[in-house]
Scaffold this active site. Structure first.
Site, PDB file in Angstrom:
ATOM      1  N   THR A 119       2.487  -0.226  11.361  1.00 50.69           N
ATOM      2  CA  THR A 119       1.698  -1.123  10.505  1.00 50.69           C
ATOM      3  C   THR A 119       1.941  -0.873   9.020  1.00 50.69           C
ATOM      4  O   THR A 119       1.955  -1.805   8.225  1.00 50.69           O
ATOM      5  CB  THR A 119       0.197  -0.971  10.806  1.00 50.69           C
ATOM      6  OG1 THR A 119      -0.125   0.429  10.861  1.00 50.69           O
ATOM      7  CG2 THR A 119      -0.163  -1.635  12.130  1.00 50.69           C
ATOM      8  N   ASN A 120       2.107   0.388   8.648  1.00 50.69           N
ATOM      9  CA  ASN A 120       2.351   0.747   7.234  1.00 50.69           C
ATOM     10  C   ASN A 120       3.518   1.726   7.162  1.00 50.69           C
ATOM     11  O   ASN A 120       3.363   2.854   6.691  1.00 50.69           O
ATOM     12  CB  ASN A 120       1.100   1.386   6.617  1.00 50.69           C
ATOM     13  CG  ASN A 120      -0.129   0.524   6.741  1.00 50.69           C
ATOM     14  OD1 ASN A 120      -0.156  -0.600   6.270  1.00 50.69           O
ATOM     15  ND2 ASN A 120      -1.149   1.036   7.406  1.00 50.69           N
ATOM     16  N   GLY A 200      -1.528   5.122  16.801  1.00 45.94           N
ATOM     17  CA  GLY A 200      -2.444   4.706  17.852  1.00 45.94           C
ATOM     18  C   GLY A 200      -3.273   5.857  18.385  1.00 45.94           C
ATOM     19  O   GLY A 200      -2.946   7.035  18.188  1.00 45.94           O
ATOM     20  N   GLY A 218      -8.807   8.287  13.842  1.00 45.38           N
ATOM     21  CA  GLY A 218      -9.082   7.335  14.903  1.00 45.38           C
ATOM     22  C   GLY A 218      -9.033   5.907  14.392  1.00 45.38           C
ATOM     23  O   GLY A 218      -8.712   5.645  13.233  1.00 45.38           O
ATOM     24  N   CYS A 251      -6.422  -0.126   8.385  1.00 44.04           N
ATOM     25  CA  CYS A 251      -7.482   0.164   9.352  1.00 44.04           C
ATOM     26  C   CYS A 251      -8.874   0.178   8.730  1.00 44.04           C
ATOM     27  O   CYS A 251      -9.872   0.115   9.452  1.00 44.04           O
ATOM     28  CB  CYS A 251      -7.212   1.480  10.068  1.00 44.04           C
ATOM     29  SG  CYS A 251      -6.961   2.880   8.963  1.00 44.04           S
ATOM     30  N   LEU A 420      -6.940   8.322   6.745  1.00 40.85           N
ATOM     31  CA  LEU A 420      -8.364   8.383   6.427  1.00 40.85           C
ATOM     32  C   LEU A 420      -9.103   9.158   7.518  1.00 40.85           C
ATOM     33  O   LEU A 420      -9.258   8.672   8.646  1.00 40.85           O
ATOM     34  CB  LEU A 420      -8.939   6.959   6.301  1.00 40.85           C
ATOM     35  CG  LEU A 420      -8.157   5.989   5.398  1.00 40.85           C
ATOM     36  CD1 LEU A 420      -8.852   4.624   5.364  1.00 40.85           C
ATOM     37  CD2 LEU A 420      -8.002   6.539   3.990  1.00 40.85           C
TER      38      LEU A 420
END
Length: 492
Positions: A119-120, A200, A218, A251, A420
């Protein structure tokens, strides 16, 4: 024709990369703070120079997101992170307390295993390379297979910058044959000191079960509360900006919007005015079956896609210009697909009777998925902020800001980060936005201030079986309280 075993080759590569990284880190450990900072600055500048090219590659490789937004993420991960960490003391003595005769010396952990998500991909490499080296470490990346090309190119950019700044380019390296066995070997290698896992849930669980210290994160599933005192048009703008930024791949982005019953019509009308499309019952069911797989996990086909693309894939006909798809939701968990994390421009819409019920619903959503991650609210009432901050199980409470940008520290003063922490409640080793200080240890040096005789002088008198407190706390009448408790226990 000679055949080669891909798994064996990848495992051999991991051994070589970790060995080279360990040697490079030993060299870095001899550098001054100025030398380390020079390398980090070079990486930041290289990231900015190559931001567009790397963003384009990431979009081409994965099909996720928006090139212009990925450029912003690359610049954020390069210059934004650098500006925040550039003056941090991370080498040698970093803390000193002359009055109490203590000081702390930074000790790098060594070689870090960096897991990179699809995603990034490019921005994560830039960010993790900067914070790892700033803390005196080397890092070996395990790339997501679908983003291998752009991740390796980003690592190439970083390595060149390191070399030009006088460092050993093996401080940053990348697996070129990405296999599960390679990642497993990297995480369990005896010279891997720490795992920095972004990806994931399965990969994060594997990191924590590897036996190597890990910082993993998470899923995010943050609700956004539009409270009665909020500037509704501005609140909706911020939510829409956040949820459409890079097509929702951050996220920390909002996953649901929630408001009081009597705010429903106002909020819905404003969301529709700004490009949200509220699904009818039939459309809601149809998309709900598409966004989750049979095992209840997010369908990767929706990740980072536009609302128009998702609608087409799900067989929906939506108005042209739709920015976000919104589905009314009345429950949380299995059977309520919109209550899950959706890394795409899709939002659940909840309404509740009052702010207490809203808070309960937000807690329910986060406990189901996203505990410890991020919650956002839009309000002018600071007492409401205090009420929710004391109750909602989130590590980041975003107020009057796009949650995606606020959570990563782009629109707030938090540590700029793409990893994060979710704290213990979210199964993470930290609740912080991960920066250099989470990637080093502190050696505490403390000089003696008291002898045993000094300590004994302050000990309470316990000659009568009950320890009597010193005079400076006699006003608390502790002795009397203890006596009464003992008498009650003896009378039972």
């Amino acid at each position: 024709m000679q055949l080669y075993d891909k798994d064996l080759l990848s495992m051999q590569e991991v051994r070589e990369l970790v060995g080279a990284a360990k040697a490079a880190q030993a060299e870095l450990a001899q550098m001054s703070q100025e030398g380390v900072d020079r390398i980090v600055k070079a990486i930041a500048h290289a990231g900015v120079r190559n931001a567009r090219r790397l963003a384009q590659m990431a979009n081409e490789d994965t099909g996720f997101g928006i090139v212009e937004d990925k450029i912003i993420k690359n610049v954020f991960a390069s210059r934004g992170v650098y500006e925040h960490i550039k003056d941090m003391k991370t080498i040698g003595v970093v803390e000193r307390d002359e009055a109490n005769k203590t000081y702390a010396i930074a000790a790098p952990v060594g070689v870090i295993a960096g897991l990179v998500p699809s995603t990034n991909p490019t921005s994560t490499v830039l960010y993790k390379a900067e914070i790892a080296i700033k803390a005196g470490n080397a890092i070996v990346f395990s790339p997501h297979p679908s983003a291998l090309r752009c991740i390796r190119e980003t690592v190439k950019v970083v390595r060149q910058a390191i070399a030009e700044a006088g460092g050993n380019e093996n401080l940053v390296s990348c697996i070129s044959i990405p296999t599960m066995q390679a990642t497993d070997n990297l995480m369990k290698h005896p010279d891997t000191a720490m795992i920095l896992a972004t990806g994931g849930s399965a990969m994060v669980r594997a990191a924590y079960s590897s036996g190597t210290p890990a910082i993993g994160v998470g899923p995010g599933n943050g609700p956004a509360y539009i409270e009665k005192t909020a500037d509704v048009p501005l609140a909706v703008k911020r939510i829409m900006d956040s949820k459409t930024f890079d097509n929702g791949t951050i996220c920390a982005s909002e996953q649901s919007v929630i408001c009081d019953y009597d705010m429903r019509e106002t909020v819905q009308a404003e969301m529709e005015r700004q490009g949200a499309y509220f699904l009818n019952a039939e459309e809601r069911t149809k998309l709900g079956k598409y966004i989750l797989r049979a095992n209840g996990t997010m369908n990767p086909e929706i990740v980072g896609r536009s609302a128009q693309t998702i609608a087409k894939l799900a067989g929906l006909d939506i108005p042209e210009g739709t920015r976000v798809l919104v589905a009314e939701e009345n429950g949380v968990g299995r059977g309520h697909p919109y209550s899950n994390e959706k890394l795409a421009p899709i939002l659940a819409f909840f309404t509740e009777e009052n702010y207490e019920a809203v808070c309960e619903r937000c807690c329910e959503v986060l406990h189901y998925e996203g505990a410890g991650h991020t919650f956002s609210m839009h309000t002018k009432d600071n007492k409401m902020v205090e009420y929710f901050a004391a109750r909602v199980p989130a590590s980041r409470i975003m107020i009057n800001t796009p949650s995606a940008l606020g959570g990563i520290g782009a629109s707030t003063a938090l540590m700029p980060a793409l990893t994060l922490g979710c704290g213990a409640i979210g199964g993470s080793a930290t609740s912080e936005n991960v920066g250099p200080m989470q990637l080093l240890n502190l050696r505490h040096v403390a000089y003696g201030l008291l002898e045993l005789e000094d300590i004994r002088k302050d000990a309470p008198d316990c000659s009568e079986g009950i320890c009597r407190v010193n005079e400076h706390v006699d006003n608390l009448q502790v002795d009397e309280i203890v006596k009464k408790i003992i008498e009650r226990l003896q009378s039972v």
